[in-house]
Scaffold this motif. Structure first.
Motif, PDB file in Angstrom:
ATOM      1  N   GLY A 120      23.658  -7.100  46.649  1.00  0.00           N
ATOM      2  CA  GLY A 120      22.301  -7.604  46.986  1.00  0.00           C
ATOM      3  C   GLY A 120      21.399  -6.494  46.939  1.00  0.00           C
ATOM      4  O   GLY A 120      21.508  -5.393  46.931  1.00  0.00           O
ATOM      5  N   ALA A 121      20.233  -6.848  46.589  1.00  0.00           N
ATOM      6  CA  ALA A 121      18.823  -6.205  46.693  1.00  0.00           C
ATOM      7  C   ALA A 121      17.927  -6.298  47.287  1.00  0.00           C
ATOM      8  O   ALA A 121      17.232  -7.597  47.004  1.00  0.00           O
ATOM      9  CB  ALA A 121      18.566  -5.884  45.167  1.00  0.00           C
ATOM     10  N   TYR A 122      17.650  -5.838  48.465  1.00  0.00           N
ATOM     11  CA  TYR A 122      16.317  -6.405  49.507  1.00  0.00           C
ATOM     12  C   TYR A 122      15.120  -5.850  48.582  1.00  0.00           C
ATOM     13  O   TYR A 122      14.547  -4.708  48.395  1.00  0.00           O
ATOM     14  CB  TYR A 122      16.527  -5.630  50.902  1.00  0.00           C
ATOM     15  N   LEU A 123      14.334  -6.824  48.531  1.00  0.00           N
ATOM     16  CA  LEU A 123      12.925  -6.628  47.861  1.00  0.00           C
ATOM     17  C   LEU A 123      11.848  -6.676  48.896  1.00  0.00           C
ATOM     18  O   LEU A 123      10.795  -5.717  48.696  1.00  0.00           O
ATOM     19  CB  LEU A 123      12.738  -7.908  46.891  1.00  0.00           C
ATOM     20  N   ILE A 124      12.043  -7.546  49.935  1.00  0.00           N
ATOM     21  CA  ILE A 124      11.020  -7.298  50.887  1.00  0.00           C
ATOM     22  C   ILE A 124      11.709  -7.529  52.415  1.00  0.00           C
ATOM     23  O   ILE A 124      12.888  -8.211  52.811  1.00  0.00           O
ATOM     24  CB  ILE A 124       9.814  -8.813  51.062  1.00  0.00           C
ATOM     25  N   THR A 125      11.441  -6.337  53.148  1.00  0.00           N
ATOM     26  CA  THR A 125      11.940  -6.477  54.685  1.00  0.00           C
ATOM     27  C   THR A 125      11.038  -6.170  55.759  1.00  0.00           C
ATOM     28  O   THR A 125       9.824  -5.716  55.366  1.00  0.00           O
ATOM     29  CB  THR A 125      13.204  -5.552  54.620  1.00  0.00           C
ATOM     30  N   PRO A 126      11.009  -6.326  56.842  1.00  0.00           N
ATOM     31  CA  PRO A 126      10.404  -5.942  58.038  1.00  0.00           C
ATOM     32  C   PRO A 126       9.986  -4.480  57.957  1.00  0.00           C
ATOM     33  O   PRO A 126       8.676  -4.253  58.493  1.00  0.00           O
ATOM     34  CB  PRO A 126      11.044  -6.402  59.300  1.00  0.00           C
ATOM     35  N   ALA A 127      10.559  -3.679  57.213  1.00  0.00           N
ATOM     36  CA  ALA A 127      10.129  -1.987  57.383  1.00  0.00           C
ATOM     37  C   ALA A 127       8.929  -2.113  56.545  1.00  0.00           C
ATOM     38  O   ALA A 127       8.165  -1.083  56.548  1.00  0.00           O
ATOM     39  CB  ALA A 127      11.312  -1.328  56.475  1.00  0.00           C
TER      40      ALA A 127
ATOM     41  N   MET B  41      13.373 -11.037  51.761  1.00  0.00           N
ATOM     42  CA  MET B  41      13.441 -11.613  50.636  1.00  0.00           C
ATOM     43  C   MET B  41      14.330 -10.700  49.935  1.00  0.00           C
ATOM     44  O   MET B  41      14.096  -9.685  49.578  1.00  0.00           O
ATOM     45  CB  MET B  41      12.199 -11.727  49.777  1.00  0.00           C
ATOM     46  N   TYR B  42      15.524 -11.238  49.262  1.00  0.00           N
ATOM     47  CA  TYR B  42      16.564 -10.502  48.591  1.00  0.00           C
ATOM     48  C   TYR B  42      17.096 -11.269  47.403  1.00  0.00           C
ATOM     49  O   TYR B  42      17.265 -12.452  47.344  1.00  0.00           O
ATOM     50  CB  TYR B  42      17.496  -9.642  49.458  1.00  0.00           C
ATOM     51  N   LEU B  43      17.588 -10.649  46.396  1.00  0.00           N
ATOM     52  CA  LEU B  43      18.623 -11.037  45.549  1.00  0.00           C
ATOM     53  C   LEU B  43      19.942 -10.781  45.756  1.00  0.00           C
ATOM     54  O   LEU B  43      20.477  -9.920  46.130  1.00  0.00           O
ATOM     55  CB  LEU B  43      18.119 -10.440  44.209  1.00  0.00           C
ATOM     56  N   ALA B  44      20.723 -11.999  45.524  1.00  0.00           N
ATOM     57  CA  ALA B  44      22.209 -11.732  45.581  1.00  0.00           C
ATOM     58  C   ALA B  44      22.869 -12.194  44.417  1.00  0.00           C
ATOM     59  O   ALA B  44      22.701 -13.029  43.623  1.00  0.00           O
ATOM     60  CB  ALA B  44      22.463 -13.120  46.608  1.00  0.00           C
ATOM     61  N   LYS B  45      23.579 -11.055  43.895  1.00  0.00           N
ATOM     62  CA  LYS B  45      24.505 -11.536  42.559  1.00  0.00           C
ATOM     63  C   LYS B  45      25.972 -11.719  43.148  1.00  0.00           C
ATOM     64  O   LYS B  45      26.720 -10.592  43.613  1.00  0.00           O
ATOM     65  CB  LYS B  45      24.413 -10.136  41.627  1.00  0.00           C
ATOM     66  N   MET B  46      26.172 -12.996  43.010  1.00  0.00           N
ATOM     67  CA  MET B  46      27.821 -13.381  43.393  1.00  0.00           C
ATOM     68  C   MET B  46      28.503 -12.946  42.228  1.00  0.00           C
ATOM     69  O   MET B  46      28.225 -13.600  41.036  1.00  0.00           O
ATOM     70  CB  MET B  46      27.403 -14.898  44.034  1.00  0.00           C
ATOM     71  N   GLN B  47      29.862 -12.765  42.332  1.00  0.00           N
ATOM     72  CA  GLN B  47      30.715 -12.346  41.320  1.00  0.00           C
ATOM     73  C   GLN B  47      31.898 -13.418  41.469  1.00  0.00           C
ATOM     74  O   GLN B  47      31.946 -14.293  42.152  1.00  0.00           O
ATOM     75  CB  GLN B  47      31.223 -11.075  41.430  1.00  0.00           C
TER      76      GLN B  47
END
Length: 308
Positions: A100-107, A114-120
């Protein structure tokens, strides 16, 4: 050059000229190539799957591909642009065989992730934290969604699902898939309970947009139980937002197709398919579609709750 400096340094007259000129003439240093082009390719993009550009983006113009340290990503107090060359993937907590790559977070100051999930191969999802709702949209491949009622749904590209908070469910993938996922802590009102939704973009009707030219679809109901919505917005080349928006809503955006110019605050950014944007409350925002093909973006927007 437009590729890596802010438009804020130009005069307003030059900015207007840039927006009116065809994309190819804006960047004479790149010859006949468009900004998003990586140069001649043996791959015919018209034969690729839907949203192929979002999951296989051109990382930079040809002459910048090997430039150490170059990125179009920007992070400021009230907005951020996270471009593909800056995305950092690592194992997603509680997921199996998924990066996963987190693109937007409360930080950042957001009240959602909002994050991308690359399922394998043979991957499985984890559950969100307690009281957290989840929305997922399939960008590439296909997945199987199952829930506690033992019902299963196959979700190919352009399909999506909304899972209310604390609903048991699992996402499975036999080969590979890429998802964009939004999660936020649910804000209840009048004991309302949203329902699980599984659908596809093409099943949602085009809605009227008085005073605007873009095409709009809303992927979730507009009723009170839902505290956010996801919009799909389409622009033809040369079309742009009429309203220069300044509002209390937060946004998370993923450009699925095309390219254009996004104004955020006092800066103007070239963006392309695969770019993600966070917009804080009250940041001035505006978009114009450029290039030769349709722009389509997926947009998170909080709704139906008093800002107090």
């Amino acid at each position: 050059m437009l590729c890596f400096i802010s438009f804020s340094s130009y005069s307003s007259q030059l900015l207007l000229l840039l927006l009116l000129l065809p994309w190819g003439t804006v960047l004479p240093a790149l010859g006949a190539e468009e900004y998003c082009s990586a140069g001649p390719s043996i791959i015919d993009s018209t034969s690729q799957p839907l949203y192929w550009k979002a999951t296989n983006p051109t990382l930079s113009p040809t002459h910048l591909q090997d430039l150490p340290g170059f990125t179009r990503s920007v992070y400021k107090r009230d907005h951020a642009i996270i471009t593909p060359e800056s995305q950092v993937f690592s194992p997603l907590p509680n997921w199996i065989n998924t990066l996963g790559a987190y693109l937007i977070t409360p930080a950042m100051g957001a009240h959602f992730t909002m994050y991308l999930a690359k399922m394998q191969d043979d991957s499985r999802s984890g559950l969100p934290p307690k009281n957290v709702e989840r929305f997922l949209f399939v960008l590439d491949g296909s997945i199987l969604l199952s829930n506690s009622s033992e019902m299963s749904h196959k979700l190919p590209v352009d399909s999506y699902a909304y899972l209310p908070a604390n609903v048991e469910h699992m996402l499975k993938c036999r080969k590979s898939a890429i998802l964009v996922i939004f999660e936020r802590r649910y804000v209840s009102v009048n004991n309302a309970s949203p329902e699980q939704i599984v659908s596809t973009t093409d099943k949602q009707p085009l809605l009227e947009t008085p005073g605007e030219v873009f095409e709009l679809r809303k992927l979730l109901p507009t009723s009170a139980p839902y505290d956010f919505n996801i919009h799909i917005m389409d622009f033809q080349p040369g079309e742009y937002l009429n309203v220069k928006e300044v509002h209390y809503n937060q946004h998370g955006l993923l450009l699925l197709e095309g390219q254009g110019i996004y104004r955020l605050g006092d800066s103007w950014y070239p963006i392309q398919a695969g770019d993600a944007i966070w917009m804080a409350p009250f940041v001035p925002q505006w978009y114009a579609a450029l290039g030769k093909t349709r722009s389509r973006y997926l947009l998170y927007k909080d709704v139906n709750r008093d800002p107090l």
